[in-house]
Each structure stands twice: as C-alpha cells, then as structure tokens.
Design a protein around this motif. Structure first.
Motif, PDB file in Angstrom:
ATOM      1  N   ASP A   1      31.034 -23.048   0.544  1.00  0.00           N
ATOM      2  CA  ASP A   1      31.781 -23.695   1.629  1.00  0.00           C
ATOM      3  C   ASP A   1      32.217 -25.115   1.255  1.00  0.00           C
ATOM      4  N   PHE A   2      31.540 -25.698   0.296  1.00  0.00           N
ATOM      5  CA  PHE A   2      31.911 -27.053  -0.127  1.00  0.00           C
ATOM      6  C   PHE A   2      33.024 -27.034  -1.170  1.00  0.00           C
ATOM      7  N   GLY A   3      33.283 -25.878  -1.740  1.00  0.00           N
ATOM      8  CA  GLY A   3      34.206 -25.805  -2.867  1.00  0.00           C
ATOM      9  C   GLY A   3      35.657 -25.647  -2.433  1.00  0.00           C
ATOM     10  N   SER A   4      36.470 -25.080  -3.303  1.00  0.00           N
ATOM     11  CA  SER A   4      37.910 -25.054  -3.049  1.00  0.00           C
ATOM     12  C   SER A   4      38.500 -23.662  -3.111  1.00  0.00           C
ATOM     13  N   ARG A   5      37.658 -22.631  -3.178  1.00  0.00           N
ATOM     14  CA  ARG A   5      38.222 -21.303  -3.398  1.00  0.00           C
ATOM     15  C   ARG A   5      38.183 -20.406  -2.173  1.00  0.00           C
ATOM     16  N   LYS A   6      37.680 -20.949  -1.062  1.00  0.00           N
ATOM     17  CA  LYS A   6      37.666 -20.129   0.152  1.00  0.00           C
ATOM     18  C   LYS A   6      38.917 -20.398   0.978  1.00  0.00           C
ATOM     19  N   LYS A   7      39.247 -19.442   1.838  1.00  0.00           N
ATOM     20  CA  LYS A   7      40.371 -19.644   2.768  1.00  0.00           C
ATOM     21  C   LYS A   7      39.901 -20.398   4.015  1.00  0.00           C
ATOM     22  N   SER A   8      38.606 -20.256   4.322  1.00  0.00           N
ATOM     23  CA  SER A   8      38.038 -21.021   5.435  1.00  0.00           C
ATOM     24  C   SER A   8      36.523 -21.095   5.280  1.00  0.00           C
ATOM     25  N   VAL A   9      35.923 -22.142   5.863  1.00  0.00           N
ATOM     26  CA  VAL A   9      34.463 -22.270   5.760  1.00  0.00           C
ATOM     27  C   VAL A   9      33.810 -21.152   6.578  1.00  0.00           C
ATOM     28  N   SER A  10      32.598 -20.755   6.170  1.00  0.00           N
ATOM     29  CA  SER A  10      32.061 -19.477   6.656  1.00  0.00           C
ATOM     30  C   SER A  10      31.686 -19.491   8.132  1.00  0.00           C
ATOM     31  N   LEU A  11      31.239 -20.624   8.647  1.00  0.00           N
ATOM     32  CA  LEU A  11      30.774 -20.629  10.042  1.00  0.00           C
ATOM     33  C   LEU A  11      31.923 -20.665  11.063  1.00  0.00           C
ATOM     34  N   LEU A  12      33.167 -20.598  10.558  1.00  0.00           N
ATOM     35  CA  LEU A  12      34.280 -20.396  11.490  1.00  0.00           C
ATOM     36  C   LEU A  12      34.154 -19.033  12.166  1.00  0.00           C
ATOM     37  N   SER A  13      33.225 -18.210  11.655  1.00  0.00           N
ATOM     38  CA  SER A  13      32.939 -16.934  12.326  1.00  0.00           C
ATOM     39  C   SER A  13      32.532 -17.155  13.782  1.00  0.00           C
ATOM     40  N   ARG A  14      32.102 -18.369  14.102  1.00  0.00           N
ATOM     41  CA  ARG A  14      31.669 -18.660  15.472  1.00  0.00           C
ATOM     42  C   ARG A  14      32.818 -19.050  16.403  1.00  0.00           C
ATOM     43  N   VAL A  15      33.978 -19.335  15.829  1.00  0.00           N
ATOM     44  CA  VAL A  15      35.077 -19.922  16.603  1.00  0.00           C
ATOM     45  C   VAL A  15      35.912 -18.823  17.272  1.00  0.00           C
ATOM     46  N   PRO A  16      36.293 -19.015  18.539  1.00  0.00           N
ATOM     47  CA  PRO A  16      37.160 -18.021  19.195  1.00  0.00           C
ATOM     48  C   PRO A  16      38.439 -17.776  18.388  1.00  0.00           C
ATOM     49  N   GLU A  17      38.876 -16.523  18.360  1.00  0.00           N
ATOM     50  CA  GLU A  17      40.060 -16.146  17.572  1.00  0.00           C
ATOM     51  C   GLU A  17      41.294 -16.971  17.940  1.00  0.00           C
ATOM     52  N   VAL A  18      41.508 -17.191  19.250  1.00  0.00           N
ATOM     53  CA  VAL A  18      42.702 -17.948  19.665  1.00  0.00           C
ATOM     54  C   VAL A  18      42.730 -19.335  19.044  1.00  0.00           C
ATOM     55  N   ARG A  19      41.567 -19.925  18.951  1.00  0.00           N
ATOM     56  CA  ARG A  19      41.481 -21.278  18.377  1.00  0.00           C
ATOM     57  C   ARG A  19      41.790 -21.219  16.882  1.00  0.00           C
ATOM     58  N   LYS A  20      41.242 -20.224  16.221  1.00  0.00           N
ATOM     59  CA  LYS A  20      41.491 -20.107  14.773  1.00  0.00           C
ATOM     60  C   LYS A  20      42.978 -19.870  14.489  1.00  0.00           C
ATOM     61  N   GLU A  21      43.601 -19.101  15.392  1.00  0.00           N
ATOM     62  CA  GLU A  21      45.047 -18.879  15.211  1.00  0.00           C
ATOM     63  C   GLU A  21      45.818 -20.190  15.343  1.00  0.00           C
ATOM     64  N   LYS A  22      45.418 -20.999  16.317  1.00  0.00           N
ATOM     65  CA  LYS A  22      46.061 -22.308  16.487  1.00  0.00           C
ATOM     66  C   LYS A  22      45.933 -23.132  15.206  1.00  0.00           C
ATOM     67  N   TRP A  23      44.725 -23.179  14.683  1.00  0.00           N
ATOM     68  CA  TRP A  23      44.492 -23.970  13.468  1.00  0.00           C
ATOM     69  C   TRP A  23      45.344 -23.434  12.313  1.00  0.00           C
ATOM     70  N   ALA A  24      45.388 -22.121  12.190  1.00  0.00           N
ATOM     71  CA  ALA A  24      46.138 -21.524  11.075  1.00  0.00           C
ATOM     72  C   ALA A  24      47.614 -21.924  11.174  1.00  0.00           C
ATOM     73  N   LYS A  25      48.146 -21.842  12.393  1.00  0.00           N
ATOM     74  CA  LYS A  25      49.562 -22.200  12.600  1.00  0.00           C
ATOM     75  C   LYS A  25      49.850 -23.654  12.242  1.00  0.00           C
ATOM     76  N   LEU A  26      48.877 -24.516  12.547  1.00  0.00           N
ATOM     77  CA  LEU A  26      49.077 -25.955  12.321  1.00  0.00           C
ATOM     78  C   LEU A  26      48.738 -26.391  10.890  1.00  0.00           C
ATOM     79  N   GLY A  27      48.185 -25.494  10.098  1.00  0.00           N
ATOM     80  CA  GLY A  27      47.681 -25.909   8.783  1.00  0.00           C
ATOM     81  C   GLY A  27      46.431 -26.753   8.923  1.00  0.00           C
ATOM     82  N   MET A  28      45.596 -26.412   9.906  1.00  0.00           N
ATOM     83  CA  MET A  28      44.411 -27.207  10.203  1.00  0.00           C
ATOM     84  C   MET A  28      43.120 -26.460   9.873  1.00  0.00           C
ATOM     85  N   THR A  29      43.239 -25.250   9.360  1.00  0.00           N
ATOM     86  CA  THR A  29      42.032 -24.481   9.054  1.00  0.00           C
ATOM     87  C   THR A  29      41.250 -25.144   7.927  1.00  0.00           C
ATOM     88  N   PRO A  30      40.003 -25.516   8.163  1.00  0.00           N
ATOM     89  CA  PRO A  30      39.230 -26.136   7.080  1.00  0.00           C
ATOM     90  C   PRO A  30      38.854 -25.097   6.023  1.00  0.00           C
TER      91      PRO A  30
END
Ligand code: SF4
Ligand code: WCC
Ligand code: FE2
Length: 621
Positions: free
Chosen positions: A150-179
């Motif tokens: 999760d600290f590195g650079s090869r993931k598409k998102s950090v693993s505990l985003l599994s806890r985040v509601p899908e709608v919120r993750k979609e918002k982040w993805a659209k904005l380029g805000m996904t960590p």
C-alpha cells in the motif's frame, strides 16, 4: 508578556505558567510573543522558496514570482506540501507498525506479539487475503506484505478502500482523487510542486486531497489497525487526566510522541518488580508512567494509564519539577523540552533515529532489543529520582476522572453486536448527528477554550461528540469524558448515553485513530446505502496547528465530511484556493471546510448542516 489568565482556561496550566515566570523558564507563549507579528506574506501563503531564482513574495504590486507563478499557484503549492508533510508523518508512523509486524513474523521481535488475533484475521479478510484454515503467522505475513505494498506505487488503490462506499469511490475515480499508494502520492506532490510542473491551483489541490486520502484510508488506518493487532483493541476503561496525575512520591516518567511501539515497552518495563524495587530503594513509593499527546492517548486507550496533558501542557508538565524523565518518539515534541528539562533534574530521552533532539540522551530503539532498551530507559528515570529538588516541586490540583477506550469494535459490542441501535437512535433523533473534534492546541488561541467550548455546545444540541488527539485531555479535564457528563447534554443524548452508561463525548484515541472515525462513517453510510456526505456528521479541529491536522481535515472533507477549522491555514492570499476550500469542494466531494473562531457560531453551523442532512435522509430535524 500577556496576562496568564488570557493564555489558558486551566488552573493547573496557570499555576505552572506562574511558576515558569517565577523561575525564569521560557515557554511557548513567550516565544510566540517574540515572533509576533508574523510575516504577512507567509501568513497569506504568498511566499515561495521552491527555487533559487527566488525566494519570491507576490502581492498586488508584484503579482508574479521570477518564474511567473502567481498567488494561486504559489498558495496551492505551499498548501499541497503542507498537507503532504502531515500525511508523511502519520503514514511513516503507520509503516513503523508494519515493520514491527514484519519483525514479529520473522521471529526478530521477542518482546512484541500479536495480541488481537481475531482482528488480524478480520483485517486480512477485508483486504482479500485467504484466511480459511490458515496459520496465524502465515496470514500475518500476507497482511504485512499487503500493507507494505500500500505504500508503494504499483497498486491502483490502497487496500482499505474496501471499506469505502462505492458511490464515494466512483466520485474519487472521476476526480482523479483515488489514493493509489501512500509513498507514491507523497512523492508525486513533491514532484508536482517543483518549479515548472503543476501550475494550476485546482489541479494541485485535487492531488493534495488524494495525498490526504492516502493518509486517512492508508497510512493512518494501517497505523491504527496494526497497533490494535499488536497491542490489543481498546475497550472501555476509566483513567484520570491533568497535571495532578504526576505523583510527588513516585518516580514520574512521561511518554510523549505518537508511537506505541516505544511507550508500550516503557510501560511494561516500568511494571517489572525489579524496577519498582529499585525505585523504592531510592525512597519513591513506585513508578508512575503518564502520557502526553498521542502516545499518551495510545496507552490511555489500551492500558488506562493517566494523561498528564496535551500539546500546550508538555512544557508545563516538566515545570512541576517532579518529572524524572520525558521519553519521546516523534511528532509534536517541542524542542524547547530539552531546555526546560535542563532547568530541572529531568532526563530528556529520544528514541527514534528520525527524530533526534540536540542535548537529549539518545536510544536507537529497535524491535529486536526493545525490552532491554526500555529497561535502560526506565533505570535512567529511576536514578534521576535521587536528584529531584523537593523544594522546587509543585503539582497543582486534583486529577479528573475520565472514561476512555472507545474503539469501533468496543462500541459495536456495547450496542449488542450491530450498528442498528445507533442507526435507530439517529433516525429517532435522540442522537441528531455526530461531530469528531480532533487535533491540537495553538498558543495563538486561548488554550483549550475552543476545544472545550465547542464540545459543550454540540452535546447540548444532542450531537454526539467523538474526540481524539489533544482534544481528549481538554474534554477530560472539563469533566466531559465521564457518564455523569450527560447532565450537560441535550435530552436525547442524555437518554441514550444514560441507558448505555457512556459519556456523551467518546474518546476514540490518538490522531492516527481519526481513521476509526472515518471507518465508522463509512460503515454507517454502507448500512444506510448512502454516501458518507449524506450523513448528519461533521469534523472539527478548533485549535489545530500541525501539518498533520491539515491532512486530517482534508481527508475528512474529501471523504465527504463537513469540516470546521478554528483558524485558517496559510491560504488566504489566493482567492481561488480559499474559495475552493470553503465552497468549491462542496460540488466536487460533497463537503467543504468552514473557518470560524467562535464556539457558539460553529455549533450553529454544524446544527444547520445536520438539519439539512437529516432532512435529506427523510428524518425529522
Ligand atoms: Fe520564485 Fe517561481 Fe522559484 Fe517559486 S518557483 S521561488 S515563485 S521563481
Ligand atoms: Ni495530534 Fe495535534 Fe496533539 Fe500533535 S499530538 S498537537 S498533531 S493533536
Ligand atoms: Fe516570510
């Protein structure tokens, strides 16, 4: 100097400030006076030192730096780096916990163990690691690898985003805000803010939010979760707070900083019979370990050790003249503590190679040798007892009772195993909403006046308050962290908290533990099938000072939580940046910051927001 009554709301602090003036000891307040007035450009955020064509200061008269950067670009870059400093602090702390887990897995950390095995398996399940029928250490190893990644650079998102509601993750993805990766976002911010890169303020701010999210849902969350795995998940317990937890007849050892990896070991060593026996030989009745700032919160939550004070009490604790040693790891440790220790018999001991203090006794604290080093440190404290000057000891007041230990796990257990009763209490309007009040002290603000003032105003309105960090000690000293505090709350909170036997203000831990609060928000949103920004919740840092607090504020906002700051960050020199922070973000992420120095007005703002959000959910105001 300013009158002492204007500096703090607390009697224990006033007594020590008087003693400091009497004894000629300089404090943070004196140095603030020396530094006032501050540089106007720096206050506005319109100064740039990012290259040697400058440094540049822009204003109406000279609107561009040598390279052509205007105020918007300069302010956004400065704020971006500021937030990134905070995210780096929390996250590097989180990484230290992964390294301890690694050492446990490799059999290199004999003094540490996995205390909460159930939590480790649960966490592993959440991030998609196979747990069925597997050995504890095998799962621990996979979890350790997953979190390192999760600290590195090869993931598409950090693993505990599994806890985040899908709608919120979609918002982040659209904005380029996904960590994507903790270190990646931090490094990318340094890149973007190099001369000649990201010269579009809103774009820089989006990445600042992404970096903050990498902290909240990445570095901080990993720090919290692995601390629970290694040292145990907190459960409700009683303790005490204020300077009177320092005991005249005991060897007093204060732990300060953030990382329980050090303080837990110090506490364990201080409880060993041989250590206590040596303290008694020197005339003490025992060894008293008490906490300052967040490592204090960590020990308070899990072990119930008392809290001597928050940020602005750290200097004052030493001025009691009864502190044998201050043992620090990192973050929020004023370097002045070395000088103040030098005015008394106090030993100042640092333990991290990445946070050394000139003039301190240094230990390179390592998992492999932790207990041995902890014993040496405690021994230094004990021997210092013989050097104490009884004539200079003054410990003001009496300790105040507090209740602590509210992890999400403990709260859910208290509710009978599900969030349903909480959802029902919110739906019924007994709990109208919740606000997390977190963060620091700042000598520019009367010490704890806003922290306490806002907490009191909110619970009157049946808004549950959750506290972490340095607000803990503030709320505790004000008598707000005991079940009896329901008398200060509105009728709904009084009913619910009274029935559960809990305070209307819940202590949720240290600053990295703000991740517990966003996790709770996400769980509530998932339960209701809505986004986090639809919940009747808010966040506040009334007396914040640090880069870390800015990172927390920004990840709260980016997660959809309306967030109050008692004073603005250094961004007012750019209208673009300021407008984005206080309104534009609302359109992007469904929440924004608001700045308000008055507790009553702040509570009204939260009240309005909570009314609107309740209405949106189809609930009564
Ligand atoms: Fe000045 Fe531009 Fe260099 Fe900043 S990056 S110091 S504004 S020339
Ligand atoms: Ni966290 Fe703020 Fe305290 Fe430091 S210890 S002073 S960041 S709240
Ligand atoms: Fe300046």
């Amino acid at each position: 100097p300013r009158p002492i009554d204007e500096l703090t709301i607390w009697d224990d602090a006033k007594a020590m400030l008087k003693k400091a003036r009497r004894e000629g000891v300089e404090t943070v307040h004196d140095r603030l006076d020396q530094q006032t007035p501050h540089c106007k450009f720096c206050e506005l955020g319109t100064t740039c030192r990012n290259c040697t064509m400058g440094p540049c200061r822009v204003s109406e008269k000279r609107p561009r730096g040598v390279c052509g950067a205007d105020a918007d670009v300069i302010v956004a870059r400065n704020f971006g780096r500021f937030v990134t400093g905070g995210a780096a602090g929390h996250s590097d702390h989180g990484r230290d916990l992964i390294e301890v887990l690694e050492a446990i897995v490799e059999g290199e950390a004999p003094d540490y163990k996995i205390t909460d095995e159930g939590k480790l398996f649960r966490l592993a399940g959440e991030v998609g690691i196979e747990t069925e029928g597997r050995e504890l250490m095998a799962v621990a190893e996979d979890l350790m690898e997953c979190f390192f990644a999760d600290f590195g650079s090869r993931k598409k998102s950090v693993s505990l985003l599994s806890r985040v509601p899908e709608v919120r993750k979609e918002k982040w993805a659209k904005l380029g805000m996904t960590p994507r990766g903790v270190d990646r976002e931090i490094a990318e911010m340094m890149h973007r803010t190099h001369m000649g890169c990201d010269n579009d303020a809103p774009n820089t701010l989006i990445h600042a939010a992404r970096t903050a999210l990498a902290d909240g849902w990445g570095g901080s969350m990993i720090g919290t979760e692995l601390s629970d795995v290694i040292f145990g998940t907190p459960t409700p317990k009683m303790s005490t707070a204020n300077l009177a937890v320092i005991k005249e007849d005991k060897v007093n050892l204060l732990v300060h900083g953030h990382n329980p990896v050090v303080s837990e070991m110090i506490l364990a060593a201080a409880r060993e019979p041989e250590m206590v026996a040596r303290a008694k030989e020197l005339g003490a009745t025992g060894i008293n370990v008490a906490g300052l700032c967040c490592t204090g919160n960590e020990l308070l939550m899990r072990q119930g050790i008392p809290m001597a004070g928050n940020h602005l009490m750290t200097e004052l604790a030493i001025i009691t003249g009864a502190v044998e040693a201050v043992v620090v790891d990192y973050q929020c440790i004023m370097p002045s503590l070395v000088q103040i220790s030098g005015c008394y018999h106090t030993k100042f001991i640092d333990t991290a190679n990445k946070a050394r203090f000139t003039g301190a006794i240094h230990f390179d604290f390592q998992p492999r040798t932790a207990m041995k080093q902890a014993r040496e440190i405690v021994s230094i404290a004990i021997e210092a007892f013989a050097e104490r000057d009884a004539g200079r000891v003054e410990i003001p007041g009496e300790p105040i009772e507090i209740m602590t230990g509210f992890s999400n796990e403990a709260v859910i257990e208290a509710l009978g195993g599900t969030l349903d009763p909480l959802v029902k209490a919110i739906a019924d309007g007994d709990i109208r909403g919740a606000v997390g009040i977190v963060g620091c002290n700042n000598p520019k603000i009367k010490h704890d006046s806003l922290n306490v003032g806002l907490t009191k105003e909110l619970i009157k309105k049946d808004i549950l308050v959750i506290v972490t960090g340095c607000v803990t000690t503030a709320a505790g000293k004000a008598g707000l962290l005991v079940p009896e505090a329901i008398e200060m709350a509105g009728p709904g909170l009084k009913k619910i908290c009274g029935a559960l036997g809990i305070p209307p203000v819940l202590h949720y831990g240290s600053c990295v533990d703000n991740s517990r609060i966003i996790q709770l928000c996400a769980a509530l949103a998932n339960e209701l099938g809505v986004d986090i920004s639809d919940l009747p919740v808010g966040a506040s840092s009334p007396e914040w000072y640090s880069e870390k607090a800015a990172a927390i504020g920004l990840y709260a906002v980016a997660s959809g939580i309306y967030t109050h700051l008692g004073h603005p960050p250094n961004i007012l020199g750019s209208e673009t940046v300021t407008n984005l922070a206080v309104s534009g973000l609302e359109d992007l992420v469904g929440a924004s910051f608001f700045i308000e120095p008055d507790a009553v007005k702040t509570a009204e703002m939260f009240d309005e927001r909570i009314k609107a959000k309740r209405k949106g959910l189809g609930l009564s105001e």
